[in-house]
Design an enzyme around this catalytic site. Sequence first.
Site: not given
Ligand code: NDP
Length: 251
Positions: A146, A160
Amino acid sequence: MTMNGATKLDGKVALVTGGSRGIGAAVALRLAEDGADVALTYQGGAELAEEVAAKITAMGRRGWAVRADSADPQEVQAVVTAVAERFGRLDVLVNNAGVGVLGLIGELPLDDVDRVLEVNVRAPFLFAQAAAAHLADGGRIVTIGSCIAKRVAFPGATLYATSKAALIGLTKALARELGPRGITANVLHPGPIDTDMNPADGPDAGFQSGLTALGRFGTGADIAGAVAFLVGEDGRYVTGAELAVDGGFAA
Ligand code: NDP
């Protein structure tokens, strides 16, 4: 796609964690577009995950959605083994699944601390550990960090930021350890990306946009394009690196 129809990742197998929505779904689809067979994990979003897998299958690749809670070490190990067995190999791991929990340090309960560290730090570590047993020469590990790991631009991000900064150490150490086997490891730092976690029409979206140089949110496709570069042939000499895809958030 090249003239003879071969695509860049033809014959490769990728595992994307958290591929049901957001950045992970965009990455899974992009890698399939580039020719890879793609397995994706999810925790609760079965329907969305199956839709992503169906789109991958419709592209003529093998797609597989697997429920695996990143917080459960047994499930992490089992899904890596299952993917390698089902697809016969493993070339790419994208450590994407993550949770975003913000809160002032005095107000963060231990349960939140544990959950964020389990999903955002322990799981990428365990996925890399399990994948390292299967990755072939030319293998790739890309971990989604991030921009907050580089610039903590507002209060409430201790937990975070701690979790995401840990991924830099993991990546550099993996690069050193796996380099002799021809495997690269890199960490990609997204800026504000329009997803369920951080919607571009959310209450502080304007504030976040203002922290970037470009003045706007990015999309999952912006991140997927950079992942495609790192895992593709053009990324072969990039390892141990941090790549900011953040609209200039850290500038
Ligand atoms: P979302 O919340 O939109 O999606 C999260 C994804 O991770 C979903 O597919 C979810 O699955 C899965 N997930 C969450 N917890 C678990 C778990 N315990 N086991 C398995 N799968 C899990 O997040 P983003 O797409 O925004 O984020 C993706 C990555 O990018 C993360 O690591 C986030 O920290 C990072 N990030 C995001 C930013 C942003 O602005 N969006 C900025 C910087 C970094 P399910 O659908 O089953 O819940």
